[in-house]
Design an enzyme around this catalytic site. Structure first.
Site, PDB file in Angstrom:
ATOM      1  N   HIS A 192       7.045 -10.555  11.046  1.00 26.83           N
ATOM      2  CA  HIS A 192       6.705 -11.799  11.751  1.00 26.83           C
ATOM      3  C   HIS A 192       6.328 -11.509  13.200  1.00 26.83           C
ATOM      4  O   HIS A 192       6.648 -12.269  14.105  1.00 26.83           O
ATOM      5  CB  HIS A 192       7.838 -12.828  11.639  1.00 26.83           C
ATOM      6  N   ASP A 213       3.018  -9.802  13.497  1.00 27.13           N
ATOM      7  CA  ASP A 213       1.568  -9.530  13.462  1.00 27.13           C
ATOM      8  C   ASP A 213       0.735 -10.705  13.933  1.00 27.13           C
ATOM      9  O   ASP A 213      -0.213 -10.540  14.686  1.00 27.13           O
ATOM     10  CB  ASP A 213       1.108  -9.020  12.083  1.00 27.13           C
ATOM     11  N   LEU A 232       5.509  -6.637  -1.856  1.00 28.18           N
ATOM     12  CA  LEU A 232       4.934  -5.315  -1.573  1.00 28.18           C
ATOM     13  C   LEU A 232       3.404  -5.396  -1.470  1.00 28.18           C
ATOM     14  O   LEU A 232       2.700  -4.409  -1.661  1.00 28.18           O
ATOM     15  CB  LEU A 232       5.359  -4.300  -2.637  1.00 28.18           C
ATOM     16  N   SER A 233       2.916  -6.603  -1.187  1.00 28.17           N
ATOM     17  CA  SER A 233       1.482  -6.821  -0.936  1.00 28.17           C
ATOM     18  C   SER A 233       0.601  -6.542  -2.143  1.00 28.17           C
ATOM     19  O   SER A 233      -0.473  -5.935  -2.017  1.00 28.17           O
ATOM     20  CB  SER A 233       1.010  -6.013   0.283  1.00 28.17           C
ATOM     21  N   SER A 234       1.041  -7.008  -3.304  1.00 27.65           N
ATOM     22  CA  SER A 234       0.185  -6.872  -4.484  1.00 27.65           C
ATOM     23  C   SER A 234      -1.110  -7.666  -4.290  1.00 27.65           C
ATOM     24  O   SER A 234      -2.171  -7.237  -4.748  1.00 27.65           O
ATOM     25  CB  SER A 234       0.917  -7.344  -5.741  1.00 27.65           C
ATOM     26  N   SER A 235      -1.048  -8.793  -3.588  1.00 26.46           N
ATOM     27  CA  SER A 235      -2.288  -9.567  -3.414  1.00 26.46           C
ATOM     28  C   SER A 235      -3.246  -8.842  -2.469  1.00 26.46           C
ATOM     29  O   SER A 235      -4.454  -8.790  -2.727  1.00 26.46           O
ATOM     30  CB  SER A 235      -2.003 -10.992  -2.963  1.00 26.46           C
ATOM     31  N   GLU A 265      -7.315 -13.880   1.403  1.00 21.56           N
ATOM     32  CA  GLU A 265      -5.926 -14.328   1.200  1.00 21.56           C
ATOM     33  C   GLU A 265      -5.748 -15.763   1.704  1.00 21.56           C
ATOM     34  O   GLU A 265      -5.136 -16.598   1.039  1.00 21.56           O
ATOM     35  CB  GLU A 265      -4.987 -13.368   1.942  1.00 21.56           C
ATOM     36  N   ASP A 287      -0.711  -6.721   6.014  1.00 26.14           N
ATOM     37  CA  ASP A 287      -0.721  -6.180   4.654  1.00 26.14           C
ATOM     38  C   ASP A 287      -2.040  -5.464   4.353  1.00 26.14           C
ATOM     39  O   ASP A 287      -2.054  -4.348   3.830  1.00 26.14           O
ATOM     40  CB  ASP A 287      -0.510  -7.304   3.630  1.00 26.14           C
ATOM     41  N   TYR A 334       6.586 -20.120   6.019  1.00 25.00           N
ATOM     42  CA  TYR A 334       5.821 -19.139   6.805  1.00 25.00           C
ATOM     43  C   TYR A 334       4.955 -19.868   7.829  1.00 25.00           C
ATOM     44  O   TYR A 334       4.939 -19.520   9.015  1.00 25.00           O
ATOM     45  CB  TYR A 334       4.953 -18.301   5.860  1.00 25.00           C
TER      46      TYR A 334
HETATM   47  C1  GLA Z   1       3.540 -11.427   5.038  1.00 23.60           C
HETATM   48  C2  GLA Z   1       2.186 -11.632   5.737  1.00 23.60           C
HETATM   49  C3  GLA Z   1       2.005 -10.623   6.870  1.00 23.60           C
HETATM   50  C4  GLA Z   1       3.207 -10.610   7.807  1.00 23.60           C
HETATM   51  C5  GLA Z   1       4.513 -10.533   7.011  1.00 23.60           C
HETATM   52  C6  GLA Z   1       5.724 -10.690   7.899  1.00 23.60           C
HETATM   53  O1  GLA Z   1       3.555 -10.197   4.393  1.00 23.60           O
HETATM   54  O2  GLA Z   1       1.133 -11.509   4.817  1.00 23.60           O
HETATM   55  O3  GLA Z   1       0.812 -10.907   7.574  1.00 23.60           O
HETATM   56  O4  GLA Z   1       3.195 -11.718   8.660  1.00 23.60           O
HETATM   57  O5  GLA Z   1       4.581 -11.512   5.992  1.00 23.60           O
HETATM   58  O6  GLA Z   1       5.791  -9.638   8.789  1.00 23.60           O
END
Ligand code: GLA
Length: 330
Positions: free
Chosen positions: A15, A17, A101-104, A132, A144, A193
């Protein structure tokens, strides 16, 4: 065209970026591969992680109306890349979907490359972030996608989210990255978020950019909630830079302690942890050989990350820092 993109785990700096701060993720040796035979006027994909196929016209309108839901990410990429022709193909992934884990991001980046996206790594990451936003409506940052395009084997990535500079920092020898799933799905992630992001913007409206703010500036904020949110961001930015230094000098005990402080700050000041994540982090910290542990990513469920001695009996997947996205064959 065949292209691959890794997922990421954020070692520290959550949190931060979207207010132009610092973060330190690593791209993972798990990711997503897209293989596409060009032709036609739609993008048709089957995925080994999804029961239903997706068909998205290349002139798709609103990605958020696409069904099944995973097709919204495909549609987001199509809407951003606007390929001249479509294609048919397959998606294969070794990432757990929706676990933080940023699959998207891996799907967006791999698909953009498979559709022939041309541009710098940063342009690719920004295109993925835009996809996204179109797909999910969540105002996420670029962490991500930037981690997925910039990965370097054996390195964590110090990201400056103002300049988008990425500095790979070698991970010290003798440290394992562990990722453990809380098993809690992240259903609140969208609205909570967006709320956190707007609270950060409100705080910045009062004391100036959080990246430049000091602990003293933060204490001037009259509203208790905004003060806590800003305190997290300002202290987390400091922890990221200290963590990078700790990695550079091989001081894994100090790096681990910074992760513990980061978790507390995300729990108490940013309020994005859950009971399940707190218990998971406590279990990890109680395991022999664990230097530090924290929730990773947006929170509200999903995964925790730990740094541990090789051979530690702590729960979780042992993952390695890997190279970033690439075209595998033309
Ligand atoms: C998600 C968002 C990122 C970042 C994180 C928290 O992964 O996609 O951009 O803000 O949450 O650090």
């Amino acid at each position: 065209m065949r292209a691959a993109a890794p997922g990421r785990v954020n070692l520290i700096g959550d949190h931060t970026d979207y207010t132009g701060g610092f973060a330190m993720p690593a791209a993972l040796d798990r990711g997503t591969e897209v293989e596409l035979q060009p032709g036609g006027d739609s993008v048709e994909l089957v995925s080994d992680a999804e029961p239903d196929p997706v068909r998205v016209p290349i002139d798709v309108g609103d990605p958020r109306s696409v069904e099944p839901a995973w097709g919204r990410y495909v549609a987001g990429v199509v809407a951003v890349v606007r390929p001249a022709t479509g294609g048919r193909g397959t998606v294969r992934t070794t990432l757990p979907v929706g676990a933080g884990l940023s699959s998207s991001a891996a799907l967006e980046v791999a698909l953009a490359l498979a559709l022939g996206f041309e541009g710098t790594a940063l342009e690719l990451a920004l295109a993925g972030q835009r996809a996204e936003h179109l797909a999910s409506g969540v105002p996420s940052g670029v962490l991500d996608q930037l981690a997925s395009v910039s990965g370097r084997a054996g390195h964590a990535l110090l990201i400056d989210c103002s300049s988008y500079e990425v500095e790979p920092v070698p991970l010290p020898a003798g440290v394992d990255i562990l990722v453990a799933d809380s098993g809690q799905s992240r259903t609140l992630v969208g609205s909570a978020y967006a709320e956190r992001r707007s609270q950060c913007e409100a705080a910045a409206g009062l004391i100036g950019p959080l990246r430049d703010a000091t602990a003293r500036d933060v204490e001037r904020l009259p509203d208790g909630v905004l003060r806590r949110r800003a305190r997290h961001v300002v202290s987390e930015n400091g922890r990221v830079l200290a963590f990078a230094d700790a990695l550079r000098t091989g001081d894994v005990a100090a790096a681990g302690e910074l992760m513990v402080q980061s978790h507390r700050s995300l729990r108490d000041d940013f309020e994005v942890s859950t009971a399940a994540l707190d218990q998971l982090v406590d279990r990890l910290l109680a395991s022999p050989g664990v230097y530090g542990a924290r929730l990773t990513g947006a929170g509200f469920g999903g995964c925790a990350v730990a740094l541990a001695e090789p051979g530690s009996p702590a729960e979780g997947w042992r993952l390695s820092a890997a190279d970033g996205a690439s075209v595998l064959s033309g």
